[in-house]
Structures are given as structure tokens and as C-alpha cells.
Design a protein around this motif. Structure first.
Motif, PDB file in Angstrom:
ATOM      1  N   ASN A  29       0.830  -1.218   0.000  1.00  0.00           N
ATOM      2  CA  ASN A  29       0.000   0.000   0.000  1.00  0.00           C
ATOM      3  C   ASN A  29       0.862   1.265   0.000  1.00  0.00           C
ATOM      4  O   ASN A  29       0.587   2.234   0.718  1.00  0.00           O
ATOM      5  N   LYS A  31       3.793   1.751   1.220  1.00  0.00           N
ATOM      6  CA  LYS A  31       4.691   1.964   2.372  1.00  0.00           C
ATOM      7  C   LYS A  31       5.575   0.720   2.539  1.00  0.00           C
ATOM      8  O   LYS A  31       5.162  -0.385   2.179  1.00  0.00           O
ATOM      9  N   ASP A 355     -11.235  -1.730  12.707  1.00  0.00           N
ATOM     10  CA  ASP A 355     -10.822  -0.435  12.137  1.00  0.00           C
ATOM     11  C   ASP A 355      -9.308  -0.261  12.259  1.00  0.00           C
ATOM     12  O   ASP A 355      -8.647   0.187  11.314  1.00  0.00           O
ATOM     13  N   ILE A 358      -7.385  -2.400   9.624  1.00  0.00           N
ATOM     14  CA  ILE A 358      -7.431  -1.861   8.256  1.00  0.00           C
ATOM     15  C   ILE A 358      -6.609  -0.570   8.149  1.00  0.00           C
ATOM     16  O   ILE A 358      -5.872  -0.367   7.185  1.00  0.00           O
ATOM     17  N   MET A 359      -6.682   0.262   9.187  1.00  0.00           N
ATOM     18  CA  MET A 359      -5.935   1.532   9.132  1.00  0.00           C
ATOM     19  C   MET A 359      -4.427   1.286   9.199  1.00  0.00           C
ATOM     20  O   MET A 359      -3.643   1.983   8.552  1.00  0.00           O
ATOM     21  N   ASP A 361      -2.980  -1.501   8.106  1.00  0.00           N
ATOM     22  CA  ASP A 361      -2.642  -2.118   6.813  1.00  0.00           C
ATOM     23  C   ASP A 361      -2.432  -1.037   5.742  1.00  0.00           C
ATOM     24  O   ASP A 361      -1.533  -1.150   4.906  1.00  0.00           O
ATOM     25  N   ALA A 362      -3.261  -0.002   5.809  1.00  0.00           N
ATOM     26  CA  ALA A 362      -3.112   1.096   4.842  1.00  0.00           C
ATOM     27  C   ALA A 362      -1.760   1.778   4.998  1.00  0.00           C
ATOM     28  O   ALA A 362      -1.277   2.433   4.083  1.00  0.00           O
ATOM     29  N   LYS A 363      -1.152   1.628   6.167  1.00  0.00           N
ATOM     30  CA  LYS A 363       0.177   2.212   6.401  1.00  0.00           C
ATOM     31  C   LYS A 363       1.287   1.166   6.229  1.00  0.00           C
ATOM     32  O   LYS A 363       2.429   1.374   6.641  1.00  0.00           O
TER      33      LYS A 363
ATOM     34  N   LEU B  22      -4.409   4.027  -0.440  1.00  0.00           N
ATOM     35  CA  LEU B  22      -5.287   3.303   0.486  1.00  0.00           C
ATOM     36  C   LEU B  22      -5.535   4.094   1.763  1.00  0.00           C
ATOM     37  O   LEU B  22      -6.639   4.095   2.304  1.00  0.00           O
ATOM     38  N   ASP B  23      -4.503   4.787   2.223  1.00  0.00           N
ATOM     39  CA  ASP B  23      -4.643   5.613   3.419  1.00  0.00           C
ATOM     40  C   ASP B  23      -5.758   6.655   3.226  1.00  0.00           C
ATOM     41  O   ASP B  23      -6.601   6.854   4.102  1.00  0.00           O
ATOM     42  N   VAL B  26      -9.226   4.962   3.056  1.00  0.00           N
ATOM     43  CA  VAL B  26      -9.687   4.597   4.395  1.00  0.00           C
ATOM     44  C   VAL B  26     -10.220   5.840   5.111  1.00  0.00           C
ATOM     45  O   VAL B  26     -11.265   5.810   5.759  1.00  0.00           O
ATOM     46  N   ILE B  30     -13.908   6.460   6.672  1.00  0.00           N
ATOM     47  CA  ILE B  30     -14.117   6.843   8.071  1.00  0.00           C
ATOM     48  C   ILE B  30     -14.998   8.088   8.166  1.00  0.00           C
ATOM     49  O   ILE B  30     -15.935   8.141   8.965  1.00  0.00           O
ATOM     50  N   THR B  76     -18.159  -0.911  13.829  1.00  0.00           N
ATOM     51  CA  THR B  76     -16.846  -0.490  13.314  1.00  0.00           C
ATOM     52  C   THR B  76     -17.039   0.636  12.295  1.00  0.00           C
ATOM     53  O   THR B  76     -17.996   0.622  11.514  1.00  0.00           O
ATOM     54  N   LEU B  77     -16.153   1.587  12.337  1.00  0.00           N
ATOM     55  CA  LEU B  77     -16.318   2.785  11.503  1.00  0.00           C
ATOM     56  C   LEU B  77     -16.162   2.504  10.017  1.00  0.00           C
ATOM     57  O   LEU B  77     -16.881   3.062   9.195  1.00  0.00           O
ATOM     58  N   ILE B  78     -15.194   1.661   9.688  1.00  0.00           N
ATOM     59  CA  ILE B  78     -14.950   1.413   8.264  1.00  0.00           C
ATOM     60  C   ILE B  78     -16.125   0.655   7.646  1.00  0.00           C
ATOM     61  O   ILE B  78     -16.565   0.967   6.534  1.00  0.00           O
ATOM     62  N   PHE B 114     -10.872  -3.120   0.769  1.00  0.00           N
ATOM     63  CA  PHE B 114     -11.320  -2.811   2.132  1.00  0.00           C
ATOM     64  C   PHE B 114     -12.008  -3.981   2.799  1.00  0.00           C
ATOM     65  O   PHE B 114     -11.955  -4.121   4.013  1.00  0.00           O
TER      66      PHE B 114
END
Lengths: 416, 148
Positions: A29, A31, A355, A358-359, A361-363, B22-23, B26, B30, B76-78, B114
Motif C-alpha cells: 500500500n 509503504k 478499524d 485496516i488503518m 494495513d493502509a500504512k 489506500l490511506d 480509508v 471513516i 466499526t467505523l470502516i 477494504f
């Protein structure tokens, strides 16, 4: 050089160790990958990957029965892995090593053979609340089939089992005590030798789920004096699909076969079949030859670094991460036993683990989220799941710093 | 009122601005998750849970002047962000249009990043639940028009 570098000899070689793992050198992703899901499965050094390739390019054949050169080479390589596994856990002899698919199959094998043969209605099996489903469900199935009772030793708040209750839960009805050596969810290391001594006093056997311990602790089955010890190659830098079940000769000889088929027989007729000697009695059918052969290379990798250095490095990571992460607002570690392997399960107040997973993983940070196949344990803590960070020899202090910063920024974002 | 495909095209366009980061995607979910948390505690009941989702999702629907209004919440927010996209596409639409819809935006924005393979069943369950509401209201309308 900072104090952390001076403290660990392994850290000085870390760049070299990391260079042996091709998978670590990639972007995920966008990083650089930080792999903290080692308790689920750790990554493979190039030597293991090359051993697999070499086997298929040069030595592959079916084992034990062929007379030709390749059959002989494959057989020798397969049996060399058995010897290496025996030496890795200091078993008395390599015949006490059975290759399975993994720890789960190892425990199922014991339940299906030892359990079916030796246990009678009213007998008891003792486990703890921290067990993986693999060390719960096979015993539940056996209990249902044979009218046995499954007893569960409760936990203390810090994630240690309440050993003060052990004596009162053991009796002459207890026939199997099956305990995890190091908890995959909490990291807690259990005092296997002491538990085994108590189990043996009441006439029970001691079974150890060593899946999470094999790559991270020094394993000596003669010192532990356990009757069975099950572990998995893929959690110790080796290929997937290979499990190792150690069993004392006297039990393996007394137990009936696990599955019927080729390889496990001495002679077959329609009237009567006689079985091979151990260990082949328990290895019906063509086994996972290539992965077993390459598994030896994983043992050699661990031996080259040495368990002492591995333990030192992973303890350093555990201490550093535990302290740094605890400074995050609302952070709570689930499992704070004084003796732990490099596993940190945690919850962050008000933020769901899904959450967070996933957050992160995005990093580019791989962690595990959920119940980690220990649902009764999660229920005991009154939580749905955790985020789990787990270390291997190739992880670094810098990676932990990035994790901490990433979590801090997530917390700031979600609580703003 | 925009139709279902107009809204899908809007979402696809918004995601194209996120440039596959992706960041940022996400973060988008959110924001959407926080904005769409609409259900008060009284609706977070066992009977309003969408079955088949790994995260908890509660959903209710109301039928008013020929259109369905959906409301939802999640633990969960996502996931709430993902549900938020479905609410945006389906809320205020006619039952027949919801039933006939082809949700092409899911593939176009690369939703699998996701939800992953394990969670795609949960997402499919949410869509199924929304279409079931549409079917129920459509049937009710048919019965009403036949009897009048």
C-alpha cells in the motif's frame, strides 16, 4: 550506537538477517512492509525457499519404497529432516518424531489414537482458558464420543493460569493434561515441567501445544518430560503444511494407527493387516515430502542464529514495544504475565480492532485482529477481540517506533 | 432526485480523486462512517442485525411516498463507511429501481481492498437485506393496488 544496539548482539546482525528474507523488502500500500503477524505465520528465509526449489529440481521422487537413485535421495532427505527435528527438541530418538500437517493435526492424532484407546467414560481431560481452539475442539469431540469430562483451569487477570487451583482440579480420573506452552493470544509462557510433574503424579499424560513456542523458546522434551509435544514448521521460518508431533516411544508403540493406507503397513491381506513400526505407523499415504525436506533448512536457520540470541532479541522488542505502546492514550495490553513470548495483544478504548487493523494495513503494517482462535479466552476478558502484534527475529526497534507513531495518529484522528 | 447510476458515478469519481492511495481511501470511509451513524440505541436490536456480517451492522427501513429511506449503524467505523455508500446509493429510491439495480461501483472503486474475500460475504448480505426491504415494500404496494 544507542543502548539498545549495545544490548543485543542480534541487532548488530539484523541487516544481514533481514536480507535473507526476500518478502520483507517490498512496499505494501505504498509503504515499506512491516510484518507483525508472526504468531499467525512467520516469513521464510531464502535458504528455505531455495531448498524447496532444489528438491523439486533435483531430488524429487516418492519415498521409502523406490529402489532408484532419486527415491533414495528423497528418502534420505526426508529422514534427515526427522533427525533434525528430533535434535531441535532434544528427543531421545528420531523414531519419536511424526510428521503431520501441523499442530492441529498433531493434537487430533493424540485424541483419535491415545484418547480412543486408553480413555473410558468418566475420565477427565484438563486444559486452561487460554487454549487455542486446536487444543479445545479435538478434546471436546473426544469427550462427546466417549463420555469424558473436559475441565478448564481459569485464568488470573494478568493472563497467567491460576495454577493454585491445579492440584484441586487433578484427580485419579484425570488422564490427559493438555496445555499450550506459549499462548498465541496473550504471549503467556506456561511452566510445562512443573505442570507435567503434577499430571504424572495422578497418572495423567502431559500434552503440550508448542505451536507458538517452537521458534521462540528453547525446547527440550526430555527436560520437560512431556509425553507429547506438537508444533508447526510454518511458525518457525519453515514451509506451511508440515507439523511435528513428538511422542514418547512407549505411547507411540501402544497407540493404534491414526489413518490407514500405504506407508503405514507391514503386510496387508484381506484377512489381516499388520502395521509398520513407529514412526511410519502414523504416516499413512505419501507425505508432504518437499516441505518436510525444506523444513530442515528452517531448523538450520534458527540454529545458526541460536535460540539464546533469538530469545534475547525478541525479549528486547517485547519490552521496548510494551513500554512504548502503553504510553498511547486508552491503550490496554491483554496479557501481562511476567513470562511472555513476543506477543502483544491489545485493545484501544473506543476504537474497534477491525478499524485499527485496516488503518494499520493502509500504512503497510500487518497485524492480526480478532479472536485469534481463542474465543473462550476473549469471552473471559469480556472482549470481542484484540489487535495482536507479534515479533520474529527480523523485526526492529525502528518498526516498533513506526507502529507507535501510526497508532498515535489513528487515535488522534478518531478521537478528534 | 438523482438516480442510482448517477450516484454510483459520483462515488466512482470521488474515489478517482483519492488516486489509489489506500490511506486516503480509508480516511474517506471513516468520514462517511462518522457521518452516517444514524441509529439510536433503541434500534440496535437483535432483530435489526444484518446476518452474515463479521462486524455488527444494524439496519432499518421506512417507506414514504413511493421511496425507501434506509438507516444503519455498525460497531466499526470502516464498515459503517461501506454501509454509508450503500445508503447513499439506495436511500430515497423506488423499490423497483433498487431491485433492478446493478451495483457496478463496487468493482470500479476496488472495494475488495477494504473488505477482503472473507468480508465480501458480509457486504453481499447488506445488499441482499436492502433489496429484501425493497421487495417487501413493492409486494405491499402491489397488494394495495390490487385490492383498491
Amino acid at each position: 550506537m544507542n543502548t539498545i544496539d549495545q544490548e543485543s548482539a542480534v541487532l548488530n546482525d539484523l541487516a544481514k538477517i533481514r536480507s535473507a528474507f526476500p518478502i520483507l523488502h517490498q512496499q505494501v500500500n505504498g509503504k515499506p512492509l512491516i510484518y507483525f503477524d508472526n504468531a499467525a505465520s512467520n516469513q521464510k528465509p531464502i535458504s528455505v525457499i531455495q531448498a524447496l526449489e532444489h528438491y523439486y529440481k533435483h531430488d524429487h521422487s516418492n519415498i521409502h519404497r523406490g529402489l532408484h537413485t532419486l527415491a533414495e535421495r528423497a528418502t534420505v532427505a526426508y529422514e534427515e529432516s526427522r533427525k533434525a527435528a528430533a535434535s531441535f527438541i532434544n528427543a531421545t530418538e528420531s523414531d519419536e518424531i511424526i510428521f503431520t500437517k501441523g499442530t492441529t493435526e498433531g493434537i487430533n492424532l493424540i485424541a483419535s489414537t491415545f484418547g480412543r484407546k486408553f480413555l473410558v467414560p468418566g475420565d477427565e481431560i484438563l486444559i486452561t482458558t487460554m487454549e487455542h481452539h486446536s487444543n479445545i475442539v479435538p478434546w471436546q469431540m473426544l469427550c462427546e464420543e466417549k463420555g469424558l469430562e473436559l475441565k478448564v483451569l481459569p485464568l488470573l487477570d494478568n493472563g497467567e493460569a491460576n495454577w493454585s487451583q491445579l492440584n484441586s482440579m487433578l484427580s485419579d480420573r484425570t488422564k490427559i493434561v493438555s496445555i499450550v506452552h506459549a499462548s498465541n493470544s496473550l504471549g503467556t509462557i506456561n511452566p510445562i515441567k512443573e505442570i507435567g510433574e503434577k499430571a504424572h503424579k495422578v497418572g495423567a499424560i502431559m500434552v503440550v501445544d508448542g505451536a507458538q513456542a517452537a521458534a521462540h523458546l528453547d525446547i527440550d522434551v526430555q527436560h520437560l518430560n512431556c509425553d507429547f509435544y506438537a508444533f508447526s514448521s510454518h511458525k518457525m521460518y519453515g514451509p506451511t503444511g508440515v507439523g511435528i508431533l513428538y511422542g514418547k516411544r512407549k505411547w507411540l508403540e501402544a497407540m493404534p494407527p491414526y489413518q490407514g493406507g500405504g506407508e503405514m503397513i507391514k503386510e496387508v491381506s484381506f484377512d489381516q493387516t499388520t502395521y509398520s513400526d513407529i514412526p511410519h505407523k502414523f504416516e499413512a499415504g505419501t507425505p508432504n515430502i518437499a516441505d518436510v525436506v525444506a523444513f530442515k533448512t528452517a531448523i538450520e536457520f534458527i540454529d545458526r542464529i541460536g535460540k539464546k540470541a533469538i530469545i534475547k532479541h525478541e525479549n528486547l522488542l517485547l519490552d521496548y514495544a510494551s513500554k512504548a505502546l502503553t504510553r498511547i492514550d486508552g491503550f490496554r495490553i491483554i496479557g501481562t504475565a511476567p513470562e511472555k513470548v513476543g506477543v502483544i495483544s491489545f485493545v484501544l478504548e473506543g476504537i474497534h480492532h477491525f478499524d485499527l487493523g485496516i488503518m494499520l494495513d493502509a500504512k503497510g503494517i500487518a497485524v492480526r485482529t480478532g479472536h485469534h482462535c481463542t474465543q473462550p479466552l476473549m469471552e473471559c476478558y469480556g472482549i470481542e477481540g484484540t489487535v495482536r502484534v507479534s515479533f520474529a527475529i527480523y523485526n526492529t526497534i525502528e518498526e516498533i517506533d513506526i507502529l507507535v507513531k501510526s497508532l498515535e495518529s489513528i487515535v488522534n484522528r478518531l478521537r478528534s | 432526485m438523482k438516480n442510482i447510476n448517477d450516484i454510483q458515478d459520483e462515488i466512482v469519481e470521488e474515489f478517482s480523486f483519492l488516486q489509489d492511495d489506500l490511506d486516503m481511501c480509508v480516511e474517506y470511509l471513516i468520514e462517511l462512517g462518522i457521518k452516517n451513524k444514524q441509529l439510536s440505541d433503541e434500534f440496535r436490536t437483535e432483530e435489526n442485525i444484518v446476518k452474515g456480517c463479521q462486524s455488527k451492522v444494524w439496519m432499518v427501513a421506512n417507506y414514504h411516498q413511493g421511496a425507501i429511506e434506509y438507516k444503519a449503524d455498525s460497531n466499526t467505523l470502516i464498515t459503517m463507511g461501506l454501509v454509508g455508500m450503500l445508503l447513499r446509493v439506495f436511500s430515497g429510491q423506488k423499490p423497483q429501481d433498487i431491485l433492478n439495480s446493478d451495483l457496478y461501483f463496487i468493482n470500479k472503486i476496488g472495494m475488495n481492498r477494504f473488505i477482503g474475500t472473507q468480508r465480501s460475504n458480509g457486504f453481499a448480505a447488506m445488499i441482499k437485506q436492502m433489496k429484501l426491504y425493497a421487495l417487501a415494500y413493492l409486494t405491499k404496494e402491489d397488494v394495495k393496488s390490487e385490492s383498491s
